[in-house]
Each structure stands twice: as C-alpha cells, then as structure tokens.
Design a protein around this motif. Sequence first.
Motif, mmCIF file in Angstrom:
data_model
loop_
_atom_site.group_PDB
_atom_site.id
_atom_site.type_symbol
_atom_site.label_atom_id
_atom_site.label_comp_id
_atom_site.label_asym_id
_atom_site.label_seq_id
_atom_site.Cartn_x
_atom_site.Cartn_y
_atom_site.Cartn_z
ATOM 1 N N VAL A 74 0.835 -1.199 0.000
ATOM 2 C CA VAL A 74 0.000 0.000 0.000
ATOM 3 C C VAL A 74 0.874 1.255 0.000
ATOM 4 O O VAL A 74 0.625 2.208 -0.755
ATOM 5 C CB VAL A 74 -0.951 -0.007 1.210
ATOM 6 N N MET A 75 1.909 1.267 0.829
ATOM 7 C CA MET A 75 2.821 2.413 0.855
ATOM 8 C C MET A 75 3.541 2.568 -0.475
ATOM 9 O O MET A 75 3.695 3.683 -0.979
ATOM 10 C CB MET A 75 3.832 2.238 1.992
ATOM 11 N N ASN A 76 3.991 1.461 -1.057
ATOM 12 C CA ASN A 76 4.647 1.537 -2.369
ATOM 13 C C ASN A 76 3.706 2.070 -3.431
ATOM 14 O O ASN A 76 4.116 2.846 -4.315
ATOM 15 C CB ASN A 76 5.160 0.154 -2.771
ATOM 16 N N THR A 77 2.438 1.671 -3.361
ATOM 17 C CA THR A 77 1.458 2.145 -4.335
ATOM 18 C C THR A 77 1.255 3.654 -4.212
ATOM 19 O O THR A 77 1.196 4.366 -5.223
ATOM 20 C CB THR A 77 0.122 1.418 -4.132
ATOM 21 N N LEU A 78 1.153 4.149 -2.983
ATOM 22 C CA LEU A 78 0.985 5.589 -2.781
ATOM 23 C C LEU A 78 2.202 6.366 -3.269
ATOM 24 O O LEU A 78 2.067 7.410 -3.921
ATOM 25 C CB LEU A 78 0.715 5.879 -1.303
ATOM 26 N N VAL A 79 3.402 5.852 -2.979
ATOM 27 C CA VAL A 79 4.619 6.516 -3.467
ATOM 28 C C VAL A 79 4.668 6.478 -4.991
ATOM 29 O O VAL A 79 5.020 7.477 -5.650
ATOM 30 C CB VAL A 79 5.865 5.845 -2.858
ATOM 31 N N PHE A 80 4.320 5.340 -5.542
ATOM 32 C CA PHE A 80 4.311 5.175 -6.999
ATOM 33 C C PHE A 80 3.369 6.186 -7.645
ATOM 34 O O PHE A 80 3.688 6.808 -8.667
ATOM 35 C CB PHE A 80 3.871 3.751 -7.342
ATOM 36 N N LEU A 81 2.189 6.366 -7.049
ATOM 37 C CA LEU A 81 1.204 7.286 -7.605
ATOM 38 C C LEU A 81 1.642 8.738 -7.446
ATOM 39 O O LEU A 81 1.635 9.519 -8.409
ATOM 40 C CB LEU A 81 -0.156 7.079 -6.943
ATOM 41 N N ILE A 82 2.016 9.115 -6.221
ATOM 42 C CA ILE A 82 2.315 10.523 -5.942
ATOM 43 C C ILE A 82 3.537 10.990 -6.718
ATOM 44 O O ILE A 82 3.511 12.037 -7.387
ATOM 45 C CB ILE A 82 2.510 10.731 -4.429
ATOM 46 N N VAL A 83 4.610 10.207 -6.657
ATOM 47 C CA VAL A 83 5.844 10.624 -7.326
ATOM 48 C C VAL A 83 5.745 10.409 -8.833
ATOM 49 O O VAL A 83 6.033 11.323 -9.624
ATOM 50 C CB VAL A 83 7.046 9.845 -6.747
ATOM 51 N N ASP A 247 10.139 -9.295 -1.616
ATOM 52 C CA ASP A 247 8.756 -8.825 -1.763
ATOM 53 C C ASP A 247 8.547 -7.418 -1.219
ATOM 54 O O ASP A 247 7.440 -7.054 -0.801
ATOM 55 C CB ASP A 247 7.776 -9.775 -1.056
ATOM 56 N N LEU A 248 9.582 -6.572 -1.243
ATOM 57 C CA LEU A 248 9.492 -5.238 -0.664
ATOM 58 C C LEU A 248 9.170 -4.154 -1.689
ATOM 59 O O LEU A 248 9.058 -2.984 -1.316
ATOM 60 C CB LEU A 248 10.816 -4.886 0.046
ATOM 61 N N THR A 249 9.056 -4.502 -2.966
ATOM 62 C CA THR A 249 8.713 -3.499 -3.974
ATOM 63 C C THR A 249 7.366 -3.795 -4.642
ATOM 64 O O THR A 249 7.072 -3.240 -5.689
ATOM 65 C CB THR A 249 9.804 -3.420 -5.060
ATOM 66 N N HIS A 250 6.590 -4.662 -4.030
ATOM 67 C CA HIS A 250 5.270 -4.949 -4.585
ATOM 68 C C HIS A 250 4.359 -3.723 -4.471
ATOM 69 O O HIS A 250 4.427 -2.970 -3.497
ATOM 70 C CB HIS A 250 4.612 -6.121 -3.850
ATOM 71 N N VAL A 251 3.515 -3.543 -5.467
ATOM 72 C CA VAL A 251 2.395 -2.612 -5.400
ATOM 73 C C VAL A 251 1.119 -3.446 -5.457
ATOM 74 O O VAL A 251 1.165 -4.663 -5.645
ATOM 75 C CB VAL A 251 2.453 -1.587 -6.551
#
Length: 292
Positions: A74-83, A247-251
């Motif tokens: 979830v955190m990766n997804t938010l970072v992926f979206l915002i940045v 598994d630390l870069t999953h979105v």
Amino acid sequence: MSTLILPATEERPVTDDGATPLSPSQAWGLILIAPYVLVFLVFVLYPVGYGLWLARHPYSYVKLLDDPIFARSVMNTLVFLIVGINLKMVLALLLSGFFVQTRTWIKWLSVLFILPWAVPSIPTILSIRFMLNPEWGVVNHVIFRLTGDDGPNWLNDPSLALSMAILVHIWKSLPFWTLILIAGRLGISQELYEAAAVDGASRWQKFRFVTWPSMQTLYLTCTILSMIWTLGDFNSVYLLTGGGPADLTHVLATLGIRYLRLDEVDMSMAAIVCALPLVLPLVFFMMRRLSR
C-alpha cells in the motif's frame, strides 16, 4: 405553389399480446450488437463477478491485513502514484512546449521520443533489467569505466528498485501524455499569443496567462486518467523487480500475482478488491468531468 409530399410511414402490425414487432433495422441492430454484448459478458462481467465472489470471505481480508507485505505494498502504491504521476505529467507539460515547435530536427526527435511508448513492454523493460544487472549490466560497466568504482546493486536495494520502477513507468508512458498535451497546445489560438506579445508578455507570462488557463482542464483530466491506469500497471514493477527483493517493492497491482503464485486465490482477489477504494472515486470523478 408546389407542396412537399413526405413518404408515408408504414405502420407496423401489433401482435395479439399488444407488443409491436421489431423493424428490420432494429433487428439488424440487435444482431450486430449481440457479439459485443457476449464478449463483454464473458470476458469482463463474468471475471469481475467471479473475482468478487472469490473475495467474499471476511477471513481473507483479516489475513491480508495481518500480512506485512500488504502494508508495504500500500505504501509503495501511494509513493508510486504521488511521485510517478506528478513527475510524469509535469515533464509531459514541459516537453509538449518543446515538441510543439515546427523545426525539422525537433520533428525527427519526436519520432525517437515516441518509441518507448510504441514498443511492447516486455522486451523493453526486460532489456532495462539486464542493463541494471550489477555484475555484467551495461550501466555499472559504464560507471566503472568512468569512475573506477563498482556501481550500486540497483535491483537488490528496495528503495533503488522502486525508484527504478517509477522511472521505467515514467519513461514508458511519458510520450503518450506528451502527445495529448501537444494536441491541447495546438488547439490554442495563435492570436492569443500574438496579443500577449504585443503587450510585452514574457515567455513565462504567456504560459501563465494564455497556455495554462487553456490547458488546465485537459491537464487535470489526463492526471486523473493516468492515476487510474497507473493503479493497474503491473508491468513496470513485475517485469523489472518481480516484487523483490524480499517482496518489498510490490504494489497492489502485483501483490495479487504474488498470492496467485502461492496458490492463495482468495487472497489475490482480496488484494485487488482493496484497490477499488482508490479506483472507484477516480472513475466517478472522471465520468463527472466528461459528462459536463
């Protein structure tokens, strides 16, 4: 004085139950639209309904919340979206002002610029993955030739790997949004720029008072649509990092594939359903804007 004689409309007979039979044009319309309805039911409605049915158990969501990989995704997804989205759209806006120029060399450069979007994702992203290999990749080879030091282990560091996935996503989709914004710029009347030039406006003032007011609606619409598509983009992460390391870069788009590989179909569907609170408001807002 001549009179216009309209062709007489033929009244269709009424059956015993009061229903009016279909005209030939209406019958052909139903025949021609039937394959599309069938494809929609089989390949869209049925898979979505079956996926929601698989994700109906509350236990799946309890187990999903207990998985630390889900919170990280979830955190990766938010970072992926915002940045990713903001950087991509700002670059597309700037590049649209560059490629809208009519110089010959810029036109040839635009042909090369559009290639990343036109080429399929699998060979291009896998090629980048090979280039980032820490042992024999061309990127670290160039770094060693220039500095004498070994390059970083790009895809074995979670922060670097996610950053590379964001950059790949931007590089792959940037030409498309640049073309959309170029079309928006070409729709602005040149008389507005001529009037601004007569008034002594600088390049920044032309952008601020002429270009941006004319394109802000298109820019916002493209941003919302890009958010919807980015939420479903698993190629940039899955093909580059595979969700690793550890598994630390999953979105959210790739987390479902992880659970499928673990033979946990209900968890996979639950992970996809958890992305709906992010997607549905965007779709609703998008449809509201398009219906105006």
